[in-house]
Design a protein around this motif. Structure first.
Motif, PDB file in Angstrom:
ATOM      1  N   ARG A  80     -57.487  -5.649 -14.436  1.00 17.33           N
ATOM      2  CA  ARG A  80     -58.662  -6.496 -14.285  1.00 17.33           C
ATOM      3  C   ARG A  80     -58.457  -7.489 -13.147  1.00 17.33           C
ATOM      4  O   ARG A  80     -59.143  -8.504 -13.082  1.00 17.33           O
ATOM      5  N   VAL A  81     -57.475  -7.193 -12.297  1.00 22.28           N
ATOM      6  CA  VAL A  81     -57.094  -8.176 -11.286  1.00 22.28           C
ATOM      7  C   VAL A  81     -57.098  -7.575  -9.886  1.00 22.28           C
ATOM      8  O   VAL A  81     -56.934  -6.375  -9.698  1.00 22.28           O
ATOM      9  N   ALA A  82     -57.278  -8.464  -8.907  1.00 26.03           N
ATOM     10  CA  ALA A  82     -57.172  -8.096  -7.499  1.00 26.03           C
ATOM     11  C   ALA A  82     -55.690  -8.003  -7.133  1.00 26.03           C
ATOM     12  O   ALA A  82     -54.818  -8.422  -7.912  1.00 26.03           O
ATOM     13  N   TYR A 135     -47.889  -5.940 -22.861  1.00 22.60           N
ATOM     14  CA  TYR A 135     -48.891  -6.735 -22.155  1.00 22.60           C
ATOM     15  C   TYR A 135     -49.553  -7.738 -23.107  1.00 22.60           C
ATOM     16  O   TYR A 135     -49.791  -8.900 -22.747  1.00 22.60           O
ATOM     17  N   GLY A 136     -49.855  -7.301 -24.326  1.00 22.48           N
ATOM     18  CA  GLY A 136     -50.448  -8.204 -25.310  1.00 22.48           C
ATOM     19  C   GLY A 136     -49.559  -9.398 -25.598  1.00 22.48           C
ATOM     20  O   GLY A 136     -50.045 -10.522 -25.780  1.00 22.48           O
ATOM     21  N   SER A 164     -54.066 -18.152 -19.209  1.00 22.27           N
ATOM     22  CA  SER A 164     -55.332 -18.055 -18.482  1.00 22.27           C
ATOM     23  C   SER A 164     -55.166 -17.294 -17.171  1.00 22.27           C
ATOM     24  O   SER A 164     -56.121 -16.713 -16.664  1.00 22.27           O
ATOM     25  N   ILE A 165     -53.954 -17.278 -16.619  1.00 24.39           N
ATOM     26  CA  ILE A 165     -53.687 -16.487 -15.424  1.00 24.39           C
ATOM     27  C   ILE A 165     -53.250 -15.088 -15.842  1.00 24.39           C
ATOM     28  O   ILE A 165     -52.785 -14.878 -16.966  1.00 24.39           O
ATOM     29  N   SER A 166     -53.406 -14.123 -14.954  1.00 21.85           N
ATOM     30  CA  SER A 166     -53.069 -12.742 -15.286  1.00 21.85           C
ATOM     31  C   SER A 166     -51.553 -12.534 -15.276  1.00 21.85           C
ATOM     32  O   SER A 166     -50.868 -12.921 -14.335  1.00 21.85           O
ATOM     33  N   MET A 167     -51.064 -11.883 -16.326  1.00 17.51           N
ATOM     34  CA  MET A 167     -49.656 -11.521 -16.381  1.00 17.51           C
ATOM     35  C   MET A 167     -49.413 -10.119 -15.837  1.00 17.51           C
ATOM     36  O   MET A 167     -48.282  -9.634 -15.844  1.00 17.51           O
ATOM     37  N   HIS A 168     -50.462  -9.463 -15.368  1.00 14.69           N
ATOM     38  CA  HIS A 168     -50.313  -8.226 -14.588  1.00 14.69           C
ATOM     39  C   HIS A 168     -50.511  -8.581 -13.128  1.00 14.69           C
ATOM     40  O   HIS A 168     -51.515  -9.182 -12.750  1.00 14.69           O
ATOM     41  N   ARG A 169     -49.521  -8.240 -12.307  1.00 15.96           N
ATOM     42  CA  ARG A 169     -49.621  -8.488 -10.869  1.00 15.96           C
ATOM     43  C   ARG A 169     -49.185  -7.236 -10.141  1.00 15.96           C
ATOM     44  O   ARG A 169     -48.016  -6.834 -10.217  1.00 15.96           O
ATOM     45  N   GLN A 217     -44.401 -15.762 -15.305  1.00 14.74           N
ATOM     46  CA  GLN A 217     -44.085 -14.773 -14.279  1.00 14.74           C
ATOM     47  C   GLN A 217     -44.731 -13.426 -14.621  1.00 14.74           C
ATOM     48  O   GLN A 217     -44.362 -12.785 -15.599  1.00 14.74           O
ATOM     49  N   PRO A 218     -45.704 -12.990 -13.817  1.00 11.50           N
ATOM     50  CA  PRO A 218     -46.335 -11.689 -14.069  1.00 11.50           C
ATOM     51  C   PRO A 218     -45.446 -10.530 -13.607  1.00 11.50           C
ATOM     52  O   PRO A 218     -44.447 -10.732 -12.907  1.00 11.50           O
TER      53      PRO A 218
END
Length: 201
Positions: free
Chosen positions: A12-14, A86-87, A94-99, A154-155
């Motif tokens: 869901r991230v750029a 991931y869960g 609030s920030i994405s943990m997938h990078r 850290q993602p």
């Protein structure tokens, strides 16, 4: 690996790790709802298919031959494990943990350089994970490491993590994944962490 065309939940991230914008609502696609993340965490320590709340989040194609015998494919097992981790990682963030492009070794090297924990303690945990010889043992170790990554915001790249877990099922794949992990960890842990872990807004 024959992954379905459906995009895995965490994508869901750029590329820079910011949440994508829904083209219809014009709102960010994250952070994910707490109930989704709770369903994923319920998969920790469980096998593919054992948590009905997690079924809607599976995207891998069904292997008809295995399905007829009630067996999950290696791809399905890897996706289940990655979703569960991931869960855990994304919980209350609030920030994405997938990078994208932050492979596990690099993320762990940044953890090591964070000064939050003893570098020897991180080295020992990484070695314990990397020397496992079964997927189940690896996942036990990864759970602890992901929990530590979570503490410093850290993602990491969950597409890559899913491939690593998949490859751990095979001798050749495990050796190749371990080599990549070692190179990433050794290179990044020797650099000053200019790529610092992000902070919550």
């Amino acid at each position: 690996m024959n992954y379905a065309m459906t995009t895995p939940y965490w994508n869901r991230v750029a590329p820079d790790g910011t949440w994508l914008i829904d083209k219809w609502t014009k709102r960010p696609l994250g952070p994910p709802p707490g109930e989704d993340l709770a369903a994923m965490r319920a998969g920790l320590g469980r096998q593919y298919g054992e948590v009905p709340r997690l079924w809607p989040h599976y995207t891998c194609e069904i292997d008809d031959d295995r399905a007829r015998h009630g067996e999950a494919s290696t791809e399905q097992k890897a996706e289940h494990a990655a979703l569960a981790l991931y869960g855990l990682h994304q919980q209350s963030k609030s920030i994405s943990m997938h990078r994208p492009d932050v492979r596990l070794g690099r993320a762990l090297a940044l953890l090591r350089n964070s000064d939050k924990f003893s570098q020897k303690a991180i080295d020992d945990r990484v070695e314990a994970a990397a020397t496992t010889t079964t997927p189940d043992a690896l996942l036990i170790r990864l759970r602890g490491l992901v929990d530590l990554l979570r503490t410093i915001n850290q993602p990491l790249d969950y597409d890559h993590l899913m491939r690593l877990i998949h490859n751990w099922h095979y001798d050749d794949g495990r050796r190749a994944a371990r080599r990549q992990w070692a190179m990433d960890y050794q290179v990044w842990k020797q650099k000053s962490p200019g790529d610092q872990a992000p902070t919550e807004p």
